[in-house]
Scaffold this motif. Structure first.
Motif, PDB file in Angstrom:
ATOM      1  N   SER A  37       0.802  -1.228   0.000  1.00 37.48           N
ATOM      2  CA  SER A  37       0.000   0.000   0.000  1.00 37.48           C
ATOM      3  C   SER A  37       0.835   1.279   0.000  1.00 37.48           C
ATOM      4  N   ASP A  51     -12.619  -0.702   6.047  1.00 43.50           N
ATOM      5  CA  ASP A  51     -11.731  -0.076   5.056  1.00 43.50           C
ATOM      6  C   ASP A  51     -11.312  -1.043   3.961  1.00 43.50           C
ATOM      7  N   ARG A  54     -13.976  -1.936   0.182  1.00 44.45           N
ATOM      8  CA  ARG A  54     -14.041  -1.233  -1.107  1.00 44.45           C
ATOM      9  C   ARG A  54     -12.681  -1.379  -1.782  1.00 44.45           C
ATOM     10  N   TYR A  56     -10.382   0.596  -2.559  1.00 46.71           N
ATOM     11  CA  TYR A  56      -9.369   1.620  -2.272  1.00 46.71           C
ATOM     12  C   TYR A  56      -9.413   1.986  -0.792  1.00 46.71           C
ATOM     13  N   PHE A  57      -8.273   2.503  -0.318  1.00 44.99           N
ATOM     14  CA  PHE A  57      -8.232   3.094   1.017  1.00 44.99           C
ATOM     15  C   PHE A  57      -8.550   4.565   0.857  1.00 44.99           C
ATOM     16  N   ASN A  58      -9.388   5.074   1.717  1.00 38.28           N
ATOM     17  CA  ASN A  58      -9.740   6.484   1.718  1.00 38.28           C
ATOM     18  C   ASN A  58      -9.509   6.970   3.140  1.00 38.28           C
ATOM     19  N   LEU A  67      -5.958  14.371   2.715  1.00 34.30           N
ATOM     20  CA  LEU A  67      -6.818  13.280   2.279  1.00 34.30           C
ATOM     21  C   LEU A  67      -6.046  12.421   1.288  1.00 34.30           C
ATOM     22  N   LYS A  68      -6.138  11.114   1.458  1.00 31.33           N
ATOM     23  CA  LYS A  68      -5.437  10.191   0.566  1.00 31.33           C
ATOM     24  C   LYS A  68      -6.400   9.105   0.138  1.00 31.33           C
ATOM     25  N   ARG A  69      -6.397   8.849  -1.165  1.00 31.22           N
ATOM     26  CA  ARG A  69      -7.158   7.737  -1.729  1.00 31.22           C
ATOM     27  C   ARG A  69      -6.163   6.906  -2.516  1.00 31.22           C
ATOM     28  N   ILE A  70      -6.015   5.653  -2.121  1.00 26.69           N
ATOM     29  CA  ILE A  70      -5.064   4.775  -2.796  1.00 26.69           C
ATOM     30  C   ILE A  70      -5.730   3.446  -3.096  1.00 26.69           C
ATOM     31  N   GLU A  71      -5.651   3.043  -4.345  1.00 25.18           N
ATOM     32  CA  GLU A  71      -6.238   1.787  -4.797  1.00 25.18           C
ATOM     33  C   GLU A  71      -5.593   0.610  -4.054  1.00 25.18           C
TER      34      GLU A  71
END
Length: 180
Positions: A37, A51, A54, A56-58, A67-71
């Protein structure tokens, strides 16, 4: 403060995975989550089962408050599916054995990683090794420092390359080949 390194050798990564899987599923998943990750340990430890539901992690990064969104990689998604099958959505992914639904602390995560590292005779390993290992192998696979820089929220490509040990690799290689 010790300077930690990424785990560069894929065989050493495999050996650590095997060792942790045999010892503790939770500890194995902590390692796998970190190297897949690129999240900081402070952000990994606050992850909950929900978490993982879905793709991705949001999250809001603890260090930067950004704010971080990582697949989530497909492989990590498969690992999570198996890992959380008997867990409730509100539970922390990496629960401590002390208290009710409390995550392990940074010091416990450090001990877990140091134990695994000593098993495969690695030095300069700490909790940041997980993030650096992700970055090192991401860079080696894609050669896209600008993208990795954005993933890590670094201000300059030079910082990212120093952070993941690429410049160290280059210096080591040059010194091995240097002669007068």
């Amino acid at each position: 403060m010790n300077f930690v390194q990424p785990i560069r050798d894929v065989e050493e990564i495999r050996a650590i995975r095997r060792y942790l899987r045999e010892k503790s599923y939770r500890n194995y998943m902590l390692f796998v989550t970190g190297i897949n990750s690129g999240l900081r340990i402070s952000d990994i430890l606050k992850l909950r089962v929900s978490d993982t539901k879905r793709p991705y992690f949001n999250l809001v990064e603890m260090k930067t408050e950004k704010l971080k969104r990582i697949e989530i990689t497909p492989g990590l998604q498969r690992e999570f599916k198996e890992y959380v099958v008997e867990m409730e959505n509100h539970e922390y992914l990496f629960k401590s054995r002390e208290g009710i639904n409390k995550p392990i602390g940074r010091s416990m995560a450090y001990k877990i990683l140091r134990d695994a590292a000593s098993h495969v005779n690695l030095e300069n390993i700490g909790t940041h090794t997980l993030r650096k290992t992700f970055g090192y192998h991401f860079y080696k696979q894609y050669k896209d420092v600008a993208l990795l820089q954005r993933i890590f929220n670094h201000s300059e490509p030079r910082i990212t390359l120093d952070y993941i040990g690429i410049h160290q690799d280059e210096m080591d290689s040059a010194m091995k080949n240097f002669k007068i």
